[in-house]
Design a protein around this motif. Sequence first.
Motif, mmCIF file in Angstrom:
data_model
loop_
_atom_site.group_PDB
_atom_site.id
_atom_site.type_symbol
_atom_site.label_atom_id
_atom_site.label_comp_id
_atom_site.label_asym_id
_atom_site.label_seq_id
_atom_site.Cartn_x
_atom_site.Cartn_y
_atom_site.Cartn_z
ATOM 1 N N GLU A 458 0.826 -1.193 0.000
ATOM 2 C CA GLU A 458 0.000 0.000 0.000
ATOM 3 C C GLU A 458 0.875 1.263 0.000
ATOM 4 O O GLU A 458 2.012 1.225 0.450
ATOM 5 N N GLU A 460 0.798 3.771 1.949
ATOM 6 C CA GLU A 460 1.259 4.110 3.295
ATOM 7 C C GLU A 460 2.419 3.217 3.719
ATOM 8 O O GLU A 460 3.358 3.668 4.377
ATOM 9 N N LEU A 464 6.044 4.526 4.893
ATOM 10 C CA LEU A 464 6.558 4.215 6.225
ATOM 11 C C LEU A 464 7.821 3.356 6.146
ATOM 12 O O LEU A 464 8.774 3.561 6.900
ATOM 13 N N PHE C 149 3.739 1.023 13.084
ATOM 14 C CA PHE C 149 3.885 0.252 11.846
ATOM 15 C C PHE C 149 5.066 -0.695 12.016
ATOM 16 O O PHE C 149 6.131 -0.268 12.463
ATOM 17 N N SER C 151 7.599 -2.940 10.001
ATOM 18 C CA SER C 151 8.137 -2.883 8.647
ATOM 19 C C SER C 151 8.039 -4.228 7.897
ATOM 20 O O SER C 151 8.133 -5.287 8.508
ATOM 21 N N PRO C 152 7.854 -4.182 6.560
ATOM 22 C CA PRO C 152 7.708 -5.415 5.785
ATOM 23 C C PRO C 152 8.926 -6.330 5.906
ATOM 24 O O PRO C 152 10.062 -5.852 5.933
ATOM 25 N N THR C 171 -0.956 -7.401 6.762
ATOM 26 C CA THR C 171 -0.990 -7.383 5.306
ATOM 27 C C THR C 171 0.030 -8.365 4.754
ATOM 28 O O THR C 171 1.187 -8.358 5.172
ATOM 29 N N ARG C 178 -2.237 -8.442 -2.881
ATOM 30 C CA ARG C 178 -2.110 -8.030 -1.494
ATOM 31 C C ARG C 178 -3.388 -8.389 -0.755
ATOM 32 O O ARG C 178 -4.494 -8.230 -1.289
ATOM 33 N N ASN C 180 -5.335 -7.807 3.139
ATOM 34 C CA ASN C 180 -5.301 -7.151 4.449
ATOM 35 C C ASN C 180 -6.275 -7.844 5.388
ATOM 36 O O ASN C 180 -7.407 -8.141 5.004
ATOM 37 N N TYR C 198 3.549 -7.246 6.569
ATOM 38 C CA TYR C 198 3.752 -6.111 7.473
ATOM 39 C C TYR C 198 2.467 -5.885 8.237
ATOM 40 O O TYR C 198 1.406 -6.391 7.870
ATOM 41 N N LYS C 271 6.443 4.789 14.643
ATOM 42 C CA LYS C 271 5.178 5.498 14.805
ATOM 43 C C LYS C 271 4.563 5.752 13.431
ATOM 44 O O LYS C 271 5.268 6.105 12.485
ATOM 45 N N ALA C 272 3.228 5.633 13.359
ATOM 46 C CA ALA C 272 2.525 6.007 12.132
ATOM 47 C C ALA C 272 1.531 7.114 12.478
ATOM 48 O O ALA C 272 1.115 7.256 13.633
ATOM 49 N N GLN C 276 -2.491 7.546 8.416
ATOM 50 C CA GLN C 276 -1.925 6.318 7.829
ATOM 51 C C GLN C 276 -2.587 5.076 8.431
ATOM 52 O O GLN C 276 -2.958 4.147 7.724
ATOM 53 N N SER C 279 -6.187 4.724 7.168
ATOM 54 C CA SER C 279 -6.233 4.260 5.790
ATOM 55 C C SER C 279 -5.894 2.766 5.692
ATOM 56 O O SER C 279 -6.571 1.995 5.016
ATOM 57 N N MET C 280 -4.851 2.343 6.415
ATOM 58 C CA MET C 280 -4.385 0.958 6.288
ATOM 59 C C MET C 280 -5.331 -0.053 6.936
ATOM 60 O O MET C 280 -5.342 -1.227 6.568
ATOM 61 N N HIS C 283 -8.453 -1.101 4.531
ATOM 62 C CA HIS C 283 -8.224 -1.740 3.238
ATOM 63 C C HIS C 283 -8.770 -3.145 3.143
ATOM 64 O O HIS C 283 -8.735 -3.765 2.103
#
Lengths: 501, 501, 501
Positions: A458, A460, A464, C149, C151-152, C171, C178, C180, C198, C271-272, C276, C279-280, C283
């Motif tokens: 995504e 975002e 991030l 957040f 990270s992936p 996700t 993708r 979610n 992530y 931090k997000a 963000q 929105s996430m 999804h």
Amino acid sequence: MAFKPKIPIALLLLSLLAICAGLALAMQDPELKQCKHQCRHQRQFDEQEKEQCQRSCEEYHREKKAREGTERRRSEEGSSREESYEEEEFGGEHEEQNPYVFEDEDFETRASTDEGRDQVLEKFTKRSKLLRGIENFRVAILEANPQTFISPAHFDAELVLFVAKGRSTITTVREEKRENFNVEQGDIMRIPAGTPVYLINRDENEKLYIVQILRPVSVPGHFEAFHGSGGEDPESFYRAFSWEVLEAALKTRRDQLEKLFGKQRQGIIIKASKEQIQSMSQHEETPPRIWPFGGDSTHPFNLFHKRPSQSNKFGRLYETDPNECKQLQDLDLMVSFANITKGSMAGPYYNSRATQISVVIEGEGYFEMACPHRSSSGSRGQREGSGSSGRRSRSGPSYQQSRGRLRRGTVFVAPAGHPVAVIASRNKNLQVLCFEVNAQGNVRFPLAGKNNIVNEFEREAKELAFSLPAREVEKIFRNQDQEFFFPGPSRQQEEGGRAFE
Amino acid sequence: MAFKPKIPIALLLLSLLAICAGLALAMQDPELKQCKHQCRHQRQFDEQEKEQCQRSCEEYHREKKAREGTERRRSEEGSSREESYEEEEFGGEHEEQNPYVFEDEDFETRASTDEGRDQVLEKFTKRSKLLRGIENFRVAILEANPQTFISPAHFDAELVLFVAKGRSTITTVREEKRENFNVEQGDIMRIPAGTPVYLINRDENEKLYIVQILRPVSVPGHFEAFHGSGGEDPESFYRAFSWEVLEAALKTRRDQLEKLFGKQRQGIIIKASKEQIQSMSQHEETPPRIWPFGGDSTHPFNLFHKRPSQSNKFGRLYETDPNECKQLQDLDLMVSFANITKGSMAGPYYNSRATQISVVIEGEGYFEMACPHRSSSGSRGQREGSGSSGRRSRSGPSYQQSRGRLRRGTVFVAPAGHPVAVIASRNKNLQVLCFEVNAQGNVRFPLAGKNNIVNEFEREAKELAFSLPAREVEKIFRNQDQEFFFPGPSRQQEEGGRAFE
Amino acid sequence: MAFKPKIPIALLLLSLLAICAGLALAMQDPELKQCKHQCRHQRQFDEQEKEQCQRSCEEYHREKKAREGTERRRSEEGSSREESYEEEEFGGEHEEQNPYVFEDEDFETRASTDEGRDQVLEKFTKRSKLLRGIENFRVAILEANPQTFISPAHFDAELVLFVAKGRSTITTVREEKRENFNVEQGDIMRIPAGTPVYLINRDENEKLYIVQILRPVSVPGHFEAFHGSGGEDPESFYRAFSWEVLEAALKTRRDQLEKLFGKQRQGIIIKASKEQIQSMSQHEETPPRIWPFGGDSTHPFNLFHKRPSQSNKFGRLYETDPNECKQLQDLDLMVSFANITKGSMAGPYYNSRATQISVVIEGEGYFEMACPHRSSSGSRGQREGSGSSGRRSRSGPSYQQSRGRLRRGTVFVAPAGHPVAVIASRNKNLQVLCFEVNAQGNVRFPLAGKNNIVNEFEREAKELAFSLPAREVEKIFRNQDQEFFFPGPSRQQEEGGRAFE
């Protein structure tokens, strides 16, 4: 230093060794070391050429250091992750070689005559404990001159053959029935463990070159050949029985048995007459092979008769399909073949579950791989409990490059999850045969080009993860519109290739 | 403090031992050694008989050496293959004993009372790393006097029982239901891991003799018995809980619990009254056993009620069929029983995938097996790269004979691929129970008699493999027209048997 | 002759070591040792409190010794069974800690930022060889602040997540798609090996607390995280490739790549913004989750939405059903969750095949377990061959209590077959998440309450096993009429609990 004092007496010696290894590592980069090592083992080089080669390594290495100076500095920070991993797993042992690349000198010649030889790659775990996951697979390469016979044997291992070059007739005995198979370049054939098998090179001119992967069924990681038919060389296993027992079993007097098991002295790979070859290659009485084949057929099938799963002008990828290829299913194995056009590259990508054992069939090039196991990191800091900020330390693993030169006969391993790219020299196509171990449910994830995984995130997540506006990330990851095979490094093409070409 | 400095000392000692072992091997042939070892451990022998026995070993050995002089000379050539194998796998460790034969002294008595005992064979990998493939199987033998009770227990192992002698009632508890099974000689029964089980010898006169194979589910290669019902001996595992917890769990005051878990002191195998035996052997409320049975039935089945898969006047072979015998399928196990007529033999043959663990139930004899792992070869020469002719060196493995005397209670292992023959003494039938581990897809390949594999080869293959005219090869391999069981060595029958008889 | 004397020397040394170990064990009871160890590692304690705590341990220990004096005396007899086991398996190594309990200090922090951390439990086999059976499973705990957040990354391990606290959106990317998933407390989700994943903590206030079990696919017992998206921290694995290769693969000039892979420095958990997060978490375009779900769906499912498999006022047990939960089937894994009411207990019981790895989610208490591996026995006597009566020695294994304090984050292991009971403190419910490894065909056998196994035995078996009239045995084993969950030790409730409460 003050960190380990609890175990010291027992481990004093080990520590000393570890320190030595550490110094050695600091003094000589593994890549440089391997480069020089390869120079020293070029059979075709004379002493002068070997020295010259080694000097080139040093030169290349100096340049590379200078070029990459800033970003590679991290490797000096703190204790190496390799160390902590090794400590965790194996009590401080050090890997000095690249654990993922194998050259000529890592093969053992099991059988050799004037007409050919059978070479077996060392056990993967002999090289590195990191390869424990593929411990129970062995790779072997058989070479035989035109019009030769390879003596009957059975193995305490499941056996998968790939005909890399030449034309052969393979004969097996199962359930009191003999079967003959005429095979040629691209054919894959499974020989179940224990099955008696013999073969010929039926070509008058071309060498036969067969790559084998074996999965031992008795002693993990180890297999043996059992030759019944033979005499002194190959030695017949019948000779290990006492004459009394043989006389009774074969109902034959000892003098006759001594003759039977004493005559053969020519070895495992021997010359056959034109008539013998002709006769043996015409015995194929089995029905013609049909694609796709079903059931548990033992018929060979040809990888090159399939539509490639990836294909563009930079390369072609042929893969067995687990559903079509029942023979390989219970071995949890897939076979694929990549033909990378000269000056092009495959990947980067990674396999989700499978570990890929690759054998270079033809051509030259190199690979690059990202390895968390072998890299350094600031992880020591976190061990002492953190989360409380102050001076920040790195929050995840660090990756080191594993890199190796590829040429005919090189074997390299890409473990599951490890991002890897393979680059062909600009002179010649690079042909690589891959065995994928642990294949079931494996997915290849592309890290560049069409469908690369970052594209799927995504907006975002991109922002991030990269700490950059999403559109900047997207722009870059959409530049490359090819899939899997790409034009190779432009520098290589323009400058004639520094990178191991 | 004084606890850790041991390691350097231990290593020192180990080094010394390694050197000693090397010397010792050079001085004394392993076969001779084992022969003498067996003499020394004959319980029924007095000191004089033991000495006599050892002298016979030496005599036999001298003769054999002389007899086989020429063809066995090869064992002196070069470095031993065993060494190279051991180095490759295990860093130079030496096998001192025949790794495939186990005698009385290799069993540990786990439980013993005046009424019987339960003996467990040592872990296979304790003997040799070559047995790693069967590491997770253990063999045990239970003996109980007439009219006895074997106390309830569960095991952290899958358990397969074979009733070798006597009549028993076996009781299990599954899913809140008790099941009783009256079993007799030849019955095979699977007890799933963790199932509470107890049994009786319901015969008034005959000893009960049960052979067990166990596959641990928790710690590979290791299992434990858990006795809940008991007191001081067998100790009840309830006693390992605190009284507070037991009081709460069983809702019973401590003094009563102390009585409950304090009374039993007679051990695991105890005398039962005639009335108790009668009552317990009449509880079998389960339907009569029908052959073949389906599903995941836990009912025992009798191996001897089947038609033998091989049968002639020299022997009979009974085998479980994987399709009929669902109980053994997920253990990848087959059970077979060979009754070799006195003076006869079975094989030589080999198993394609399975490793065969054999237990001698009755009779005497010996086996011979061809072992590539333990033999010597000129492989050193090839390591240094050859293919370039000149002086020729052997092109394949060499095989050494592994040989062992068989008598009641002997356990021997024939790994996958290894040619083996079993010879009965001329005084008594030899009865052998076999567990075949890794059984799925296993095929037994005959090396003599009808359908032997050499017969199946093409004429040209015979010629090329033996370096003899095909008809000479064929003549010999067609002499023996029996299948699997053959008349034994004639020399043995005429001369009274030198060969360990 | 010179061949055998080495063994006595080796044994001599081993015996000496064994004696030393024996003394050490005699001097300090392992339970006392662990109690004190726990005192010393209480982070919230100052030095004075730590000392006080250790004194309490000693006091408790003295009392317990006195209380249990008579029946525990057996531990002084003869050689310990642990020794014989250890010798058999591992050449005399000694376990100094309770091998089945893991505390805070046994976790390694793999990633840590101001916003959270990811902690991984040490390899089970690092603690004890007894845990070899679960070597290839690792436990990890992720904590993240509200609105963060993670990270992936992809892992070379199969991954199962349990949301212990909080609300997250997870996700994944599979097959160019993708997905979610909004998950909450009680949700279980499988992430196949290699899948990019992530997640966010989408709650504004609550911490996210996710327990993970991982099964490595490449190096047994070891896994790595691979971060592609990132920069300097988390380091992107793209940086391990040469710039030439990256330029060619991503078709992008080096200066832009340096920017892309150089920006992120905040670490793995960051931090997000509110936007963000919003929105996430919106999804989730996947269809609503339906129970039960079929196929190989990767949708999470909620353990708490199921009917508990055990439920009374003393506790509730929720379990995944292997048939409903296809995601866990090929991992041979079950997940369960026990909520034990304050002052109550679960068990004693044992698992027939499964080894249970438990993680305390909330509350306090302790467990007791009967361990044959760690206990002493008079087995030495039997080794020398018995059956011939005279002075009787114990005929089976002996069991030692393994006991451990439980509080949030404690991990404890109950191997297959081992009787175990878990007791909640009287202040707070005890919530325990369990991963059952080797789950297929596993049966939980109750050792107290309704349907306990002793109740199922025949009258005669009860008499013979306990050496008591059957009705006395029956009376006790029928007292408790609850099932699985029982009122806890009354002493604990009346006196305020000595037992680690």
